[in-house]
Motif scaffolding. Structure first.
Motif, PDB file in Angstrom:
ATOM      1  N   ALA A  92       4.568  17.029  -4.884  1.00  0.00           N
ATOM      2  CA  ALA A  92       3.273  17.713  -4.937  1.00  0.00           C
ATOM      3  C   ALA A  92       2.385  17.066  -5.994  1.00  0.00           C
ATOM      4  O   ALA A  92       1.163  17.149  -5.927  1.00  0.00           O
ATOM      5  N   ALA A  93       3.022  16.417  -6.954  1.00  0.00           N
ATOM      6  CA  ALA A  93       2.273  15.883  -8.102  1.00  0.00           C
ATOM      7  C   ALA A  93       1.545  14.587  -7.772  1.00  0.00           C
ATOM      8  O   ALA A  93       0.541  14.265  -8.395  1.00  0.00           O
ATOM      9  N   GLU A  94       2.058  13.810  -6.820  1.00  0.00           N
ATOM     10  CA  GLU A  94       1.426  12.525  -6.477  1.00  0.00           C
ATOM     11  C   GLU A  94       1.848  12.128  -5.070  1.00  0.00           C
ATOM     12  O   GLU A  94       2.842  12.621  -4.546  1.00  0.00           O
ATOM     13  N   ARG A  95       1.089  11.215  -4.460  1.00  0.00           N
ATOM     14  CA  ARG A  95       1.419  10.777  -3.106  1.00  0.00           C
ATOM     15  C   ARG A  95       2.580   9.790  -3.134  1.00  0.00           C
ATOM     16  O   ARG A  95       2.509   8.738  -3.778  1.00  0.00           O
ATOM     17  N   ILE A  96       3.626  10.120  -2.437  1.00  0.00           N
ATOM     18  CA  ILE A  96       4.774   9.215  -2.286  1.00  0.00           C
ATOM     19  C   ILE A  96       5.036   9.111  -0.786  1.00  0.00           C
ATOM     20  O   ILE A  96       5.147  10.121  -0.093  1.00  0.00           O
ATOM     21  N   ASP A  97       5.082   7.877  -0.275  1.00  0.00           N
ATOM     22  CA  ASP A  97       5.140   7.656   1.179  1.00  0.00           C
ATOM     23  C   ASP A  97       6.560   7.501   1.702  1.00  0.00           C
ATOM     24  O   ASP A  97       6.824   7.752   2.877  1.00  0.00           O
ATOM     25  N   ILE A  98       7.452   7.023   0.818  1.00  0.00           N
ATOM     26  CA  ILE A  98       8.820   6.674   1.232  1.00  0.00           C
ATOM     27  C   ILE A  98       9.791   7.315   0.251  1.00  0.00           C
ATOM     28  O   ILE A  98       9.636   7.175  -0.968  1.00  0.00           O
ATOM     29  N   LEU A  99      10.784   8.007   0.777  1.00  0.00           N
ATOM     30  CA  LEU A  99      11.827   8.602  -0.070  1.00  0.00           C
ATOM     31  C   LEU A  99      13.173   7.996   0.320  1.00  0.00           C
ATOM     32  O   LEU A  99      13.552   8.039   1.495  1.00  0.00           O
ATOM     33  N   VAL A 100      13.880   7.454  -0.655  1.00  0.00           N
ATOM     34  CA  VAL A 100      15.241   6.965  -0.416  1.00  0.00           C
ATOM     35  C   VAL A 100      16.209   7.821  -1.229  1.00  0.00           C
ATOM     36  O   VAL A 100      16.190   7.801  -2.465  1.00  0.00           O
ATOM     37  N   ASN A 101      17.026   8.588  -0.531  1.00  0.00           N
ATOM     38  CA  ASN A 101      18.037   9.419  -1.186  1.00  0.00           C
ATOM     39  C   ASN A 101      19.324   8.606  -1.298  1.00  0.00           C
ATOM     40  O   ASN A 101      20.129   8.557  -0.359  1.00  0.00           O
ATOM     41  N   ASN A 102      19.491   7.978  -2.441  1.00  0.00           N
ATOM     42  CA  ASN A 102      20.633   7.084  -2.653  1.00  0.00           C
ATOM     43  C   ASN A 102      21.647   7.646  -3.645  1.00  0.00           C
ATOM     44  O   ASN A 102      22.835   7.321  -3.564  1.00  0.00           O
ATOM     45  N   ALA A 103      21.201   8.469  -4.603  1.00  0.00           N
ATOM     46  CA  ALA A 103      22.110   8.958  -5.647  1.00  0.00           C
ATOM     47  C   ALA A 103      23.346   9.594  -5.015  1.00  0.00           C
ATOM     48  O   ALA A 103      23.234  10.370  -4.059  1.00  0.00           O
ATOM     49  N   GLY A 104      24.511   9.244  -5.519  1.00  0.00           N
ATOM     50  CA  GLY A 104      25.728   9.809  -4.955  1.00  0.00           C
ATOM     51  C   GLY A 104      26.904   9.589  -5.877  1.00  0.00           C
ATOM     52  O   GLY A 104      26.915   8.644  -6.674  1.00  0.00           O
ATOM     53  N   ILE A 105      27.879  10.478  -5.774  1.00  0.00           N
ATOM     54  CA  ILE A 105      29.102  10.350  -6.574  1.00  0.00           C
ATOM     55  C   ILE A 105      30.319  10.553  -5.676  1.00  0.00           C
ATOM     56  O   ILE A 105      30.207  11.052  -4.555  1.00  0.00           O
ATOM     57  N   ILE A 106      31.463  10.145  -6.203  1.00  0.00           N
ATOM     58  CA  ILE A 106      32.721  10.278  -5.454  1.00  0.00           C
ATOM     59  C   ILE A 106      33.805  10.738  -6.413  1.00  0.00           C
ATOM     60  O   ILE A 106      33.781  10.373  -7.594  1.00  0.00           O
ATOM     61  N   ARG A 107      34.703  11.587  -5.973  1.00  0.00           N
ATOM     62  CA  ARG A 107      35.868  12.001  -6.776  1.00  0.00           C
ATOM     63  C   ARG A 107      37.109  11.810  -5.907  1.00  0.00           C
ATOM     64  O   ARG A 107      37.078  12.138  -4.718  1.00  0.00           O
ATOM     65  N   ARG A 108      38.161  11.271  -6.532  1.00  0.00           N
ATOM     66  CA  ARG A 108      39.369  10.960  -5.765  1.00  0.00           C
ATOM     67  C   ARG A 108      40.553  11.786  -6.234  1.00  0.00           C
ATOM     68  O   ARG A 108      40.887  11.779  -7.421  1.00  0.00           O
ATOM     69  N   GLY A 128       0.798  -1.229   0.000  1.00  0.00           N
ATOM     70  CA  GLY A 128       0.000   0.000   0.000  1.00  0.00           C
ATOM     71  C   GLY A 128       0.825   1.271   0.000  1.00  0.00           C
ATOM     72  O   GLY A 128       0.268   2.368  -0.032  1.00  0.00           O
ATOM     73  N   GLN A 129       2.150   1.134   0.039  1.00  0.00           N
ATOM     74  CA  GLN A 129       3.031   2.310   0.083  1.00  0.00           C
ATOM     75  C   GLN A 129       3.681   2.526  -1.288  1.00  0.00           C
ATOM     76  O   GLN A 129       3.941   1.566  -2.017  1.00  0.00           O
ATOM     77  N   THR A 130       3.973   3.776  -1.583  1.00  0.00           N
ATOM     78  CA  THR A 130       4.751   4.085  -2.783  1.00  0.00           C
ATOM     79  C   THR A 130       6.098   4.634  -2.351  1.00  0.00           C
ATOM     80  O   THR A 130       6.171   5.548  -1.513  1.00  0.00           O
ATOM     81  N   ALA A 131       7.153   4.052  -2.921  1.00  0.00           N
ATOM     82  CA  ALA A 131       8.519   4.470  -2.575  1.00  0.00           C
ATOM     83  C   ALA A 131       9.217   5.044  -3.794  1.00  0.00           C
ATOM     84  O   ALA A 131       9.107   4.493  -4.892  1.00  0.00           O
ATOM     85  N   LEU A 132       9.928   6.138  -3.600  1.00  0.00           N
ATOM     86  CA  LEU A 132      10.772   6.685  -4.661  1.00  0.00           C
ATOM     87  C   LEU A 132      12.231   6.495  -4.253  1.00  0.00           C
ATOM     88  O   LEU A 132      12.636   6.893  -3.153  1.00  0.00           O
ATOM     89  N   VAL A 133      13.014   5.860  -5.116  1.00  0.00           N
ATOM     90  CA  VAL A 133      14.434   5.605  -4.851  1.00  0.00           C
ATOM     91  C   VAL A 133      15.252   6.347  -5.897  1.00  0.00           C
ATOM     92  O   VAL A 133      15.067   6.134  -7.104  1.00  0.00           O
ATOM     93  N   THR A 134      16.158   7.216  -5.464  1.00  0.00           N
ATOM     94  CA  THR A 134      17.004   7.943  -6.422  1.00  0.00           C
ATOM     95  C   THR A 134      18.236   7.103  -6.760  1.00  0.00           C
ATOM     96  O   THR A 134      18.689   6.286  -5.954  1.00  0.00           O
ATOM     97  N   GLY A 135      18.757   7.300  -7.972  1.00  0.00           N
ATOM     98  CA  GLY A 135      19.923   6.528  -8.408  1.00  0.00           C
ATOM     99  C   GLY A 135      19.617   5.043  -8.422  1.00  0.00           C
ATOM    100  O   GLY A 135      20.433   4.211  -7.998  1.00  0.00           O
ATOM    101  N   ALA A 136      18.450   4.687  -8.958  1.00  0.00           N
ATOM    102  CA  ALA A 136      17.961   3.304  -8.827  1.00  0.00           C
ATOM    103  C   ALA A 136      18.357   2.414  -9.997  1.00  0.00           C
ATOM    104  O   ALA A 136      17.932   1.270 -10.062  1.00  0.00           O
ATOM    105  N   ASN A 137      19.186   2.918 -10.911  1.00  0.00           N
ATOM    106  CA  ASN A 137      19.508   2.113 -12.102  1.00  0.00           C
ATOM    107  C   ASN A 137      20.552   1.040 -11.829  1.00  0.00           C
ATOM    108  O   ASN A 137      20.698   0.109 -12.624  1.00  0.00           O
ATOM    109  N   THR A 138      21.275   1.157 -10.707  1.00  0.00           N
ATOM    110  CA  THR A 138      22.411   0.249 -10.484  1.00  0.00           C
ATOM    111  C   THR A 138      22.735   0.175  -8.991  1.00  0.00           C
ATOM    112  O   THR A 138      22.177   0.916  -8.180  1.00  0.00           O
ATOM    113  N   GLY A 139      23.614  -0.754  -8.639  1.00  0.00           N
ATOM    114  CA  GLY A 139      24.224  -0.782  -7.300  1.00  0.00           C
ATOM    115  C   GLY A 139      23.240  -0.829  -6.146  1.00  0.00           C
ATOM    116  O   GLY A 139      22.247  -1.573  -6.165  1.00  0.00           O
TER     117      GLY A 139
END
Ligand code: NAP
Length: 242
Positions: A72-88, A8-19
């Protein structure tokens, strides 16, 4: 009631294409959620793993405000902020662009995506935010100054937002993954000396897998964690215990 169900929940996961993001999206769908797999490119592989519980969304945090209108456009119950980058690079040589790019994606975009989510979720009195932090939320690291600064910031902001929103029904927590086999750690794993030194220090005796993070994210998104606020949970095979 199954306290670990996301039905019954909707989750949005960022950077969800991999890893790690892909593993979280798959785990949440398995727990019953409808999943929006967000990426700066198509998330076809992830969506194929999820089936009819998933759909894609383009979100590129080259613009840190990219998610401003999403909640604001639709109800989303869960937010996962996963997108991230690293520079060395050595701290003494580190460039302004390697600083700005990492801070924009890992920290600024994370905060303003949380803000946009909260503006929609607080009036409902319900919502779960899971931020992806790092061992470098606790430790200094080497040759990754903007990454360390961003991930210390993620831990701090997770606590700040929890302080402001916990009493209003919004849980904000973070996961600090240990060394996980993904693109992010490809350079480390390709260096036999670094890779061996890392492995020697992990009590569990192996690198982490993206799936190890997925189930912790399900817990932090589910009713089972309703009294968990402002936690940064390390899922690291014991690394921080050493
Ligand atoms: P990854 O395979 O490199 O995944 C990073 C994800 O972030 C990818 O989906 C990537 O998309 C996305 N991304 C990068 N820049 C973006 C942008 N401008 N807009 C939208 N999405 C963007 O690495 P990962 O290990 O799974 O990393 C996921 C998270 O875990 C990150 O926050 C990372 O810092 C954290 N983490 C990883 C480890 C580890 O050991 N692997 C440890 C601690 C924390 P593209 O595929 O298009 O680049």
């Amino acid at each position: 009631m199954n306290a670990f169900s996301l039905a019954g929940q909707t989750a949005l996961v960022t950077g969800a294409n991999t890893g790690i993001g892909q593993a979280i999206a798959v785990a949440m769908a398995q727990a019953g959620a409808q999943v929006i797999a967000a990426g700066r490119r198509d998330c076809d592989e992830t969506l194929a793993l999820i089936g009819d519980k998933g759909r894609g969304m383009r979100l590129d945090f080259a613009d840190p405000m990219a998610a401003r209108d999403v909640f604001a456009a639709e109800r989303i119950d869960i937010l996962v902020n996963n997108a991230g980058i690293i520079r060395r690079a050595d701290a003494v040589d580190f460039t302004e662009s390697d600083w700005d790019d990492v801070i924009d994606v890992n920290l600024k975009a994370l905060f303003f995506t949380c803000q946009a989510f909260a503006r929609a979720a607080l009036p409902r009195g319900q919502g779960k935010i899971v931020n992806i932090a790092s061992l470098l939320s606790f430790q200094g690291g080497i040759r990754v100054p903007s990454y360390t600064a961003s991930k210390h910031g993620v831990a701090g902001l997770t606590r700040l937002m929890a302080n402001e929103w916990a009493a209003r029904g919004l849980n904000v927590n973070a996961i600090a993954p240990g060394y996980i086999e993904t693109n992010n750690t490809e350079a480390l794993r390709a260096d036999p000396a670094r890779s061996g030194a890392i492995l020697d220090r992990i009590p569990a005796g192996r690198w982490g897998r993206p799936e190890d993070i997925g189930q912790t994210a399900v817990f932090l998104a589910a009713p089972a964690s309703d009294y968990v606020n402002g936690a940064v949970i390390n899922v690291d095979g014991g690394w921080l215990a050493r």
